[in-house]
Write a protein that holds these residues in place. Structure first.
Motif, PDB file in Angstrom:
ATOM      1  N   ASN A 182     -11.246  -8.002  25.472  1.00  0.00           N
ATOM      2  CA  ASN A 182     -12.587  -8.281  24.960  1.00  0.00           C
ATOM      3  C   ASN A 182     -12.668  -8.250  23.440  1.00  0.00           C
ATOM      4  OD1 ASN A 182     -13.805  -8.644  27.461  1.00  0.00           O
ATOM      5  ND2 ASN A 182     -14.148  -6.451  27.740  1.00  0.00           N
ATOM      6  N   VAL A 183     -11.743  -7.573  22.781  1.00  0.00           N
ATOM      7  CA  VAL A 183     -11.810  -7.409  21.329  1.00  0.00           C
ATOM      8  C   VAL A 183     -11.466  -8.724  20.637  1.00  0.00           C
ATOM      9  CG1 VAL A 183     -10.905  -6.173  19.322  1.00  0.00           C
ATOM     10  CG2 VAL A 183     -11.231  -4.961  21.492  1.00  0.00           C
ATOM     11  N   THR A 184     -12.419  -9.216  19.826  1.00  0.00           N
ATOM     12  CA  THR A 184     -12.210 -10.472  19.092  1.00  0.00           C
ATOM     13  C   THR A 184     -12.234 -10.257  17.575  1.00  0.00           C
ATOM     14  OG1 THR A 184     -14.590 -10.954  19.186  1.00  0.00           O
ATOM     15  CG2 THR A 184     -13.196 -11.871  20.935  1.00  0.00           C
ATOM     16  N   GLU A 185     -12.787  -9.112  17.117  1.00  0.00           N
ATOM     17  CA  GLU A 185     -12.807  -8.806  15.687  1.00  0.00           C
ATOM     18  C   GLU A 185     -12.283  -7.391  15.464  1.00  0.00           C
ATOM     19  OE1 GLU A 185     -16.383  -9.563  13.553  1.00  0.00           O
ATOM     20  OE2 GLU A 185     -16.819 -11.445  14.606  1.00  0.00           O
ATOM     21  N   PHE A 186     -11.373  -7.255  14.516  1.00  0.00           N
ATOM     22  CA  PHE A 186     -10.750  -5.957  14.254  1.00  0.00           C
ATOM     23  C   PHE A 186     -10.564  -5.792  12.752  1.00  0.00           C
ATOM     24  CE2 PHE A 186      -6.704  -3.324  14.157  1.00  0.00           C
ATOM     25  CZ  PHE A 186      -7.369  -2.127  14.375  1.00  0.00           C
ATOM     26  N   GLU A 187     -11.133  -4.719  12.192  1.00  0.00           N
ATOM     27  CA  GLU A 187     -10.986  -4.410  10.768  1.00  0.00           C
ATOM     28  C   GLU A 187     -10.392  -3.028  10.620  1.00  0.00           C
ATOM     29  OE1 GLU A 187     -13.538  -4.059   6.586  1.00  0.00           O
ATOM     30  OE2 GLU A 187     -14.443  -4.963   8.377  1.00  0.00           O
ATOM     31  N   LEU A 188      -9.362  -2.921   9.804  1.00  0.00           N
ATOM     32  CA  LEU A 188      -8.677  -1.652   9.595  1.00  0.00           C
ATOM     33  C   LEU A 188      -8.436  -1.442   8.109  1.00  0.00           C
ATOM     34  CD1 LEU A 188      -7.123   0.851  10.677  1.00  0.00           C
ATOM     35  CD2 LEU A 188      -5.071  -0.615  10.714  1.00  0.00           C
ATOM     36  N   ASN A 189      -8.924  -0.320   7.599  1.00  0.00           N
ATOM     37  CA  ASN A 189      -8.629   0.094   6.232  1.00  0.00           C
ATOM     38  C   ASN A 189      -7.804   1.370   6.305  1.00  0.00           C
ATOM     39  OD1 ASN A 189     -10.372  -1.686   4.315  1.00  0.00           O
ATOM     40  ND2 ASN A 189     -11.739  -1.145   5.989  1.00  0.00           N
ATOM     41  N   CYS A 190      -6.566   1.285   5.871  1.00  0.00           N
ATOM     42  CA  CYS A 190      -5.656   2.421   6.010  1.00  0.00           C
ATOM     43  C   CYS A 190      -4.938   2.698   4.694  1.00  0.00           C
ATOM     44  CB  CYS A 190      -4.649   2.190   7.136  1.00  0.00           C
ATOM     45  SG  CYS A 190      -3.690   0.672   6.960  1.00  0.00           S
ATOM     46  N   LEU A 191      -4.492   3.926   4.530  1.00  0.00           N
ATOM     47  CA  LEU A 191      -3.823   4.320   3.296  1.00  0.00           C
ATOM     48  C   LEU A 191      -2.356   3.947   3.283  1.00  0.00           C
ATOM     49  CD1 LEU A 191      -5.472   7.825   2.720  1.00  0.00           C
ATOM     50  CD2 LEU A 191      -6.152   5.592   1.843  1.00  0.00           C
ATOM     51  N   GLU A 226      -8.032 -16.877  14.075  1.00  0.00           N
ATOM     52  CA  GLU A 226      -8.548 -17.954  13.232  1.00  0.00           C
ATOM     53  C   GLU A 226      -8.886 -17.472  11.821  1.00  0.00           C
ATOM     54  OE1 GLU A 226     -11.847 -19.689  15.221  1.00  0.00           O
ATOM     55  OE2 GLU A 226     -10.622 -20.666  16.772  1.00  0.00           O
ATOM     56  N   GLU A 227      -9.240 -16.189  11.670  1.00  0.00           N
ATOM     57  CA  GLU A 227      -9.606 -15.652  10.364  1.00  0.00           C
ATOM     58  C   GLU A 227      -8.743 -14.438  10.064  1.00  0.00           C
ATOM     59  OE1 GLU A 227     -13.751 -15.000   9.802  1.00  0.00           O
ATOM     60  OE2 GLU A 227     -14.349 -16.801  10.895  1.00  0.00           O
ATOM     61  N   LEU A 228      -8.025 -14.491   8.964  1.00  0.00           N
ATOM     62  CA  LEU A 228      -7.140 -13.399   8.554  1.00  0.00           C
ATOM     63  C   LEU A 228      -7.448 -13.027   7.114  1.00  0.00           C
ATOM     64  CD1 LEU A 228      -4.716 -11.498   8.952  1.00  0.00           C
ATOM     65  CD2 LEU A 228      -3.223 -13.400   8.287  1.00  0.00           C
ATOM     66  N   PHE A 236      -9.228 -10.812  11.913  1.00  0.00           N
ATOM     67  CA  PHE A 236      -8.460  -9.611  11.619  1.00  0.00           C
ATOM     68  C   PHE A 236      -8.557  -9.347  10.120  1.00  0.00           C
ATOM     69  CE2 PHE A 236      -3.940  -7.597  11.611  1.00  0.00           C
ATOM     70  CZ  PHE A 236      -4.505  -6.336  11.504  1.00  0.00           C
ATOM     71  N   ILE A 237      -9.121  -8.186   9.759  1.00  0.00           N
ATOM     72  CA  ILE A 237      -9.250  -7.778   8.356  1.00  0.00           C
ATOM     73  C   ILE A 237      -8.409  -6.529   8.157  1.00  0.00           C
ATOM     74  CG2 ILE A 237     -10.810  -7.043   6.525  1.00  0.00           C
ATOM     75  CD1 ILE A 237     -13.034  -8.565   7.879  1.00  0.00           C
ATOM     76  N   LEU A 238      -7.467  -6.580   7.235  1.00  0.00           N
ATOM     77  CA  LEU A 238      -6.560  -5.461   6.988  1.00  0.00           C
ATOM     78  C   LEU A 238      -6.593  -5.090   5.514  1.00  0.00           C
ATOM     79  CD1 LEU A 238      -4.270  -3.522   7.861  1.00  0.00           C
ATOM     80  CD2 LEU A 238      -2.655  -5.364   7.310  1.00  0.00           C
TER      81      LEU A 238
END
Length: 645
Positions: free
Chosen positions: A226-235, A288-290, A255-257
Motif C-alpha cells: 500500500n505504501v506509495t510515498e516514503f520520505e526518510l531523513n537520516c544522519l 516516478e519521483e525521486l 521517494f524522498i531521501l
C-alpha cells in the motif's frame, strides 16, 4: 477577500447566496480564520458553511484551551460540544501534557478528526492508546508525531499505538530535538503489521548498521504494497538500506531521501548495494519521483550512490538532486555528481531539479549529460558554478518547455549560428548567472513560442561596437507576454580598456504596445497598440525607444545601492546625439573623471559620465508587458523555483 465580499454584499448578495454549501466551504479553505469569521456575517446562508470551515482545523497551545474542551458537562452546552463535530484537524503543541482520561474527552468532543499532530510526550502519558479508545477516531488517516523528549531507542510497544487507528494512511515522525530515533529493520516490519493501510510514511532518525542476517533476509521481506510515498531523513546511510526499501515498498511512486554522510561507510557496503540491485531488475519498478539531498566528503561517495541504479529500469519522471560537499573537497566535484545523477534516468526524466551551493574553482560543463534527456520538459538548475552551452542543451532536449538556470555560466557554442533549429521553449529564467549577449541573439529567432523571459541579479556580457558604442541584445524576433530585467549588470570591453566595465545606459527598443516599465519617470504612461515591425519596417512612429540609466543611490544608512530611471526627452535626445558620433566623442572623453561605486555607477546627476562607456540596446519584439524594477523575483520565478525537496 472577506473585506471585498462585505463591501459588495448589498449589490451582489443575491448572486452570492445562491452558491451551494459545498462551494462556499471550499472557498473558505483558502481564507484565514479572521476572514472566515467575517464572512459569517455577510448573510444567513453564509453563516453555516463559513462557521463550519472555521472549525476545520484547531490549534491547542496551552492547558487552558484543553480545559475548555474537557471541563465537566453542564446544562448549557459549550461551544466545543456544539461545533466540535466540524473539526477535521487537531494540533496539540508538543509540550502539552494530557492523560488518558483527558484524551478520551477530547476524542468524544471532536469525533471526526482526520488529521492529528501530537507530541510524543502526550502519547507516553496516554499509555500509547491502551486506556484511551483511539477507535473513537475512526476517520483519523494522518498522524504527525513530534518526537521531542524521545529516547535514542523507541520504547517497547511504541509502534503498537498504530494498531488503534484503523484508518491510518499517513504517518510522520518529526524530530524536533538533537536526540535521534534509531530505526531498525524490525521497526519497518512493525509499521506494516500495526498500520497495514499506510500509504505515506515520513521518518526522521538514524538507520542502524545492517548485520549479515539482515542482508540475508532482505529478499524475503514481506512487501508493504500500500505504501506509495516514503520520505526518510537520516544522519547516515548504509546504501544497502536503499535496496531494502525497494523490496519493502515495491509500489513506491515517490521517494524522498535526505542523508548527512555516506562517505564513512566501508567500500564493501557500496559494492554490495550495487550487486543487490543488479540481481533485481524490478527494484523500484513503479518509482516516478525521486528526491535526494545527500552530503559527503568525496566525489566517489555520491557517484557510488547513483551507480546502484545502473542495472535497473526505474521509470523516474521527476528527479531532484541536492548534493552537499564538505570543505576541502576537490574542484569540479558537483559536475561529476550531476552527470552521474542524470545518466541512469535520461530516457524517462521529464522534470529535473538540481541545486548545489558549494564553492569550487574550475567550471564544469554538464551540457552533454543534460542534453541526452530527450523527454525533459522542465529544467531547474541552481548550482555554483557550472557551465552550460544553451544551444546544445536545446538541440538535445527537444521537449524542453520551461528553463530556470541559477548560479550558472551560460553561453552558446561556436557553431550555434550555423543552424536555425526551432525550439519549443515557452519560459526562460536566468537568476544570478553570467550570460553572454550572443545567447539572447541566438534564442530570439529560434524560440518563436517563448512567452516569458526573466533575468534577475545576473551579469550580461558582450562586446560593444567601436563605431556606435552599442552592445546589442537582440530579442526582436520574439513575441513575449512578459520580460523582466531586475538587479542585473551589463558589462563590456570598450576601446579604452580590456577589463570588463559596467554599461549603465540601456536603450529599450520595441514596437509600441501596452506595457509597464515600473521606473522613476513622468513619461511612463500607457501607449497605443501598434503593429509588429520587421527589418524593412522600422518606422520610428511605431517604435518606443526608452533610455534607462542605472545610477548609484545613497540610502541614508551608509550604503550605496543601485537605482534606475528613464531619461527625460532632453536627456534622451542628448544620448542619441552622443552615440550618433560615438567614435569621435569617445576618443575625446574618458570615464576616469568621477568616483564610481564598486559596481561602476555614478550619481544620478552625473549620468553623462556614463555615455563614453557605451550603451546596451535591448531590442524587443512585440511584447505585452516588461518590468525593469527593484523587485527581486517576479511571480514566474517563484513558480520556477518550487521543488518537492
Amino acid at each position: 477577500m472577506a473585506i471585498y465580499i462585505q463591501l459588495h454584499s448589498k449589490i451582489y448578495g443575491l448572486l452570492y447566496c445562491k452558491l451551494p454549501f459545498e462551494v462556499l466551504s471550499n472557498i473558505a479553505e483558502f481564507l484565514s480564520l479572521k476572514d472566515k469569521i467575517a464572512c459569517t456575517y455577510v448573510c444567513k446562508l453564509w453563516k453555516d458553511p463559513f462557521q463550519v470551515a472555521s472549525w476545520s482545523y484547531l490549534k491547542i497551545y496551552n492547558s487552558s484551551s484543553i480545559y475548555a474542551i474537557t471541563k465537566p458537562k453542564t446544562n448549557e452546552m459549550t461551544t466545543y460540544q456544539i461545533n466540535g463535530k466540524y473539526a477535521k484537524g487537531l494540533y496539540l503543541y508538543r509540550t502539552i501534557r494530557i492523560n488518558s482520561d483527558c484524551l478520551q474527552r477530547i476524542q468524544q468532543e471532536l469525533p471526526n478528526i482526520r488529521n492529528l499532530t501530537i507530541g510524543f510526550v502526550c502519547l507516553r502519558k496516554c499509555n500509547y492508546g491502551i486506556l484511551s479508545n483511539w477507535r473513537n477516531w475512526k476517520f483519523l488517516d494522518t498522524l504527525i508525531v513530534e518526537m521531542d523528549d524521545f529516547l535514542a531507542n523507541p520504547p517497547s510497544g511504541f509502534f503498537d499505538i498504530f494498531s488503534f487507528l484503523p484508518s491510518l494512511k499517513k504517518l510522520e515522525l518529526v524530530e524536533v530535538t538533537p536526540k535521534v530515533l534509531e530505526l531498525k529493520v524490525e521497526d519497518f516490519d512493525a509499521l506494516q503489521v500495526h498500520a497495514p493501510l499506510l500509504e505515506n510514511i515520513h521518518l526522521y532518525g538514524v538507520l542502524t548498521t545492517l548485520i549479515h542476517k539482515d542482508i540475508k533476509n532482505i529478499a524475503k521481506t514481506v512487501p508493504a504494497n500500500n505504501v506509495t510515498e516514503f520520505e526518510l531523513n537520516c544522519l547516515n546511510n548504509d546504501q544497502r538500506w536503499i535496496y531494502f526499501f525497494a523490496r519493502k515498498y515495491p509500489n513506491l511512486r515517490k521517494f524522498i531521501l535526505g542523508t548527512e554522510e555516506i562517505s564513512s561507510l566501508p567500500v564493501v557496503s557500496c559494492e554490495k548495494a550495487v550487486s543487490l540491485f543488479a540481481s533485481d531488475l524490478y527494484a523500484f519498478s513503479c518509482l516516478e519521483e525521486l528526491s535526494v539531498r545527500m552530503s559527503g566528503s568525496s566525489d566517489d561517495s555520491h557517484i557510488s550512490f547513483w551507480k546502484m541504479f545502473s542495472s535497473c529500469n526505474i521509470p523516474v519522471k521527476r528527479l531532484t538532486y541536492s548534493p552537499r560537499f564538505y570543505q576541502g573537497t576537490s574542484d569540479n566535484i558537483s559536475g561529476r555528481a550531476i552527470e552521474a545523477s542524470v545518466k541512469f534516468f535520461s530516457n524517462t526524466i521529464e522534470e529535473l531539479y538540481i541545486s548545489y551551493f558549494g564553492a569550487y574553482k574550475n567550471i564544469k560543463d554538464v551540457t552533454s549529460a543534460l542534453s541526452c534527456c530527450t523527454r525533459l520538459v522542465k529544467l531547474n538548475i541552481s548550482t555554483f558554478r557550472i557551465s552550460i552551452k544553451l544551444d546544445k542543451l536545446l538541440n538535445g532536449c527537444k521537449a524542453l518547455k520551461n528553463i530556470m538556470l541559477g548560479e550558472v555560466d551560460i553561453d552558446i557554442s561556436s557553431s550555434a549560428f550555423n543552424t536555425r533549429i526551432p525550439h519549443d521553449v515557452s519560459t526562460i529564467s536566468f537568476v544570478r548567472s553570467t550570460i553572454t549577449a550572443d545567447t539572447f541573439n541566438y534564442l530570439s529567432p529560434r524560440c518563436m513560442k517563448l512567452q516569458i523571459m526573466c533575468v534577475s541579479e545576473s551579469v550580461i556580457s558582450g562586446s560593444i561596437s567601436e563605431e556606435s558604442g552599442k552592445l546589442a541584445i537582440d530579442l526582436s524576433s520574439t513575441n513575449l507576454k512578459y520580460f523582466h530585467l531586475n538587479g542585473s549588470e551589463i558589462k563590456a570591453s570598450n576601446n579604452l580598456s580590456d577589463e570588463p566595465i559596467s554599461i549603465n545606459i540601456i536603450n529599450i527598443h520595441r514596437p509600441i504596445s501596452r506595457h509597464s516599465l515600473g521606473l522613476e519617470s513622468d513619461i511612463n504612461k500607457e501607449a497605443k497598440t501598434g503593429p509588429i515591425y520587421t527589418s524593412n519596417e522600422k518606422s520610428m512612429e511605431n517604435i518606443d525607444a526608452s533610455w534607462v540609466h542605472i545610477y548609484r543611490l545613497f540610502d541614508g544608512s551608509g550604503h550605496w545601492n543601485s537605482a534606475k530611471r528613464v531619461l527625460g526627452k532632453k536627456e534622451s535626445k542628448r544620448a542619441r546625439k552622443y552615440y550618433s558620433n560615438f567614435q569621435i566623442r569617445n576618443k575625446a572623453e574618458t570615464d576616469n573623471e568621477y568616483l564610481r561605486s564598486w559596481r561602476g555607477q555614478v550619481l544620478k546627476k552625473k549620468w553623462r559620465k556614463d555615455l563614453c562607456r557605451g550603451y546596451a540596446e535591448i531590442r524587443l519584439g512585440y511584447i505585452e508587458k516588461y518590468d525593469i524594477d527593484k523587485e527581486v523575483w517576479c511571480q514566474y520565478e517563484r513558480d520556477l523555483y518550487r521543488t518537492f525537496l
